[in-house]
Structure formats: C-alpha cells, structure tokens
Design an enzyme around this catalytic site. Structure first.
Site, PDB file in Angstrom:
ATOM      1  N   VAL A   1       6.876   7.917 -10.257  1.00  0.00           N
ATOM      2  CA  VAL A   1       6.655   6.706  -9.461  1.00  0.00           C
ATOM      3  C   VAL A   1       6.030   5.639 -10.362  1.00  0.00           C
ATOM      4  CG1 VAL A   1       5.403   5.697  -7.534  1.00  0.00           C
ATOM      5  CG2 VAL A   1       6.382   7.973  -7.316  1.00  0.00           C
TER       6      VAL A   1
ATOM      7  N   GLY B   1       6.164  -5.515  -7.591  1.00  0.00           N
ATOM      8  CA  GLY B   1       5.542  -6.683  -8.199  1.00  0.00           C
ATOM      9  C   GLY B   1       4.134  -6.396  -8.686  1.00  0.00           C
TER      10      GLY B   1
ATOM     11  N   ALA C   1       2.957   6.423 -18.595  1.00  0.00           N
ATOM     12  CA  ALA C   1       2.792   6.293 -17.144  1.00  0.00           C
ATOM     13  C   ALA C   1       3.226   7.546 -16.399  1.00  0.00           C
ATOM     14  CB  ALA C   1       3.572   5.086 -16.637  1.00  0.00           C
TER      15      ALA C   1
ATOM     16  N   ALA D   1      14.584  10.111 -19.316  1.00  0.00           N
ATOM     17  CA  ALA D   1      14.295  10.893 -20.514  1.00  0.00           C
ATOM     18  C   ALA D   1      15.128  10.468 -21.717  1.00  0.00           C
ATOM     19  CB  ALA D   1      14.515  12.375 -20.223  1.00  0.00           C
TER      20      ALA D   1
ATOM     21  N   MET E   1       0.870  -1.165   0.000  1.00  0.00           N
ATOM     22  CA  MET E   1       0.000   0.000   0.000  1.00  0.00           C
ATOM     23  C   MET E   1       0.913   1.223   0.000  1.00  0.00           C
ATOM     24  SD  MET E   1      -3.013   1.190  -0.225  1.00  0.00           S
ATOM     25  CE  MET E   1      -4.062  -0.225   0.120  1.00  0.00           C
TER      26      MET E   1
ATOM     27  N   ARG F   1       0.675  10.443 -15.623  1.00  0.00           N
ATOM     28  CA  ARG F   1      -0.451  10.258 -14.709  1.00  0.00           C
ATOM     29  C   ARG F   1       0.080  10.078 -13.290  1.00  0.00           C
ATOM     30  NH1 ARG F   1      -4.187   5.501 -16.662  1.00  0.00           N
ATOM     31  NH2 ARG F   1      -5.405   6.357 -14.912  1.00  0.00           N
TER      32      ARG F   1
ATOM     33  N   THR G   1      17.598   1.393 -18.136  1.00  0.00           N
ATOM     34  CA  THR G   1      16.628   2.461 -18.337  1.00  0.00           C
ATOM     35  C   THR G   1      17.268   3.789 -17.948  1.00  0.00           C
ATOM     36  OG1 THR G   1      15.683   2.147 -16.117  1.00  0.00           O
ATOM     37  CG2 THR G   1      14.701   0.893 -17.927  1.00  0.00           C
TER      38      THR G   1
ATOM     39  N   ASP H   1       8.541   0.356 -13.329  1.00  0.00           N
ATOM     40  CA  ASP H   1       7.725  -0.847 -13.225  1.00  0.00           C
ATOM     41  C   ASP H   1       6.842  -1.017 -14.451  1.00  0.00           C
ATOM     42  OD1 ASP H   1       8.799  -1.368 -10.723  1.00  0.00           O
ATOM     43  OD2 ASP H   1       7.199  -0.306  -9.675  1.00  0.00           O
TER      44      ASP H   1
END
EC number: 2.7.1.15
Length: 301
Positions: free
Chosen positions: A246, A41, A280, A221, A12, A283, A218, A250
């Site tokens: 964030v 995960g 991603a 930018a 969480m 957002r 990775t 993933d």
C-alpha cells in the site's frame, strides 16, 4: 530545489490485516484494524516532503474528525495546506485489506475529494521549473484543468493515471511525464496486462504522447520501464522483504517529483524513486511508510 504542488486526494485509511484476500461473498477475520492517513495525493505529498522538497497539497477535506486529523498530520509533515479546502460533509475514506504477503484490496469513498477544485498556477520565472503532480482520485475535469494550467504556466507536469478510469483516457497525453502501473497501462493502451519489461515497453508505445518527455510504467518487483523519446530505459528494483505494498506507487511518484524538482535528470530521478519505493514496501501503512531523504540516499549508495 524548486517546489512540488500535488493536486490530489486525502483519505483516512481504515486498514484490516487478513490472512489472505477474501473471495467474493466471503467473510474473513482480521488480525488487526488501524486508522492511518492516506489518499494518493496526501501519500505523494508526504513522500515528496520527506525527500526534502518544499511541498503543497491542494484538494479538499471534510469538516469532520477525519479531516481535522488529516490536516494535523500534513502540518506535522511540513506540507503547506493553504489550498486544501475545508468543505461540508465527510472526508475521503479508504477501506483496505492487506494479506500476509503484503498484497491489498482497496475500496475508496471519495467524500470531500469529489468537491476539489484545481488551483491556479503562477507562471514560471527564472530557475528550476516547479513540479505539478496529479492523480485520478479527484474529479477528472478538475485534473484536466490542473494539467492544462501547468502547461500554460510552464510547470513540469506529472500525471499518475490511477485509478484507471476509462473516462480519463483523454488526459494521458497531457502531462510531461505519465506514470502508470501494468494494470493501468492495459486499460489506457487497450491491451492485456503486460508480463515483464519488454511487453510493458511495447504496450506503452501505443499510448498517445504528443511530445511528452516520458511514459513511465511501474512494474513492482521488476522496477520501472520508461519510454523517453524512442529510447527504452529500464531501472530494476532491489530484492527486499515486503511488509505491504500500500502506498508504494505513491512513494515512487512523490519522490520522482521531488527528485526532478531538485534538478536530477530523468534517469537519476527514476533510480531515486525506485529506491524509495523499495523502502516503503518494507514498512506498514501508506503515508506513514514514506522514507526520509537520508534513508533513500543510503539505499542508493
């Protein structure tokens, strides 16, 4: 499309938005606070599932309110949770601060994730190879067991070696595809954080590979750079407005796994995953920010 099995954490996320990241010992006022599903995960499983892969998450949840909320969220996403154990004690928790530029600081409390055990993997029959994906928010010995089981069973294995743990260095040569960011690369290769594509490729060449398909770095930018055999492949990222970063890594990992599971070659899968990560970051949130397949394909068009 073959399926994706993610062995990883479910947390969480407690997310606070701040004008800038705090200095040591400093107190800042947050403009908002939210509880959202996360964990590397779970994030990666959601990314893979939203891209269309039949997906399963293995790991552990606590028998608490957070665990029940996380399980319900995964069910809504269509992710199989039969190998997600329910254990005594609290579920994993992440404390996240995000500044006005979208950069973040994260503190992870393992909780139930520390009790996760590697699942058994059935040997591959005919057809496309299923994909096994792991990270380092679970016990290192269990991640090692998972990767070795994937090798024995003939699965395509991916390891996102994050967070960078010195005691996990022995594992970076085990997967078919290793995925790291610049900071993680510096830890495992024993160098400084690379500045740009060329330095990242040179540093990645120092990592042990043992015949692995690729090492993927990775670069935010700057996109990604991959060592494939002796070749260096750079996939640039599009310039996009950043809300927060964030879960972007993933998203990349989960969509890469899904694209490979549907039979894309590595270069095409990397381009697909870079496009997804670019969506991603536009957002807020982690798992909730993962794009749908149609959105990724439209971005690639």
């Amino acid at each position: 499309m073959s399926h994706v099995l993610v062995f990883g954490s479910a947390n969480m996320d407690v997310v606070a938005r701040v004008p800038r990241l705090p200095l040591p010992g400093e107190t800042l006022a947050a403009s908002s606070l939210a509880h959202v599903p996360g964990g590397k995960g779970a994030n990666q499983a959601v990314a893979a599932a939203r891209f269309g892969a039949p997906c399963e998450l293995a790991g552990a949840l606590g028998k608490d309110d957070h665990g029940r909320s996380l399980a319900a969220f995964l069910d809504r996403e269509g992710i199989a949770t039969g190998r997600l154990a329910r254990v005594e004690g609290p579920s994993g928790l992440a404390l996240i601060a995000i500044d006005a530029e979208g950069e973040n600081q994260i503190i992870v409390v393992a909780g139930a994730n520390a009790q996760a055990q590697a699942p058994d993997l059935a040997p591959v029959g005919g057809g496309p190879r299923p994909v096994a994906l792991a990270q380092f928010e679970l016990p290192v010995d269990e991640v090692e067991r998972f990767l070795l089981a994937a090798r024995r069973a003939g699965w395509l294995s991916l390891l996102n070696a994050a967070p960078a743990l010195a005691e996990a260095t022995r594992l970076v040569a085990l997967p078919d595809i290793l995925i790291v960011n610049e900071t993680e690369l510096a830890v495992f290769a024993g160098g400084r954080v690379p500045a740009g594509v060329d330095e990242a490729a040179a540093l990645a060449a120092r990592l042990p590979r043992k015949g692995a398909m690729a090492t993927v770095v990775t670069l935010g930018a700057d996109g990604v750079v991959a060592l494939v055999g002796e070749a260096v492949l750079h996939v640039p990222a599009q310039v996009v407005p950043v809300v927060d970063t964030v879960g972007a890594g993933d998203c990349f990992c989960g969509v890469l796994a899904a694209a490979l599971a549907e039979g894309q070659d590595l270069e095409a899968a990397l381009r697909t995953a870079v496009a997804a990560a670019g969506l991603a970051v536009q957002r807020p949130g982690a798992a909730d920010a993962m794009p749908l397949r149609a959105q990724v394909l439209a971005q690639l068009a």
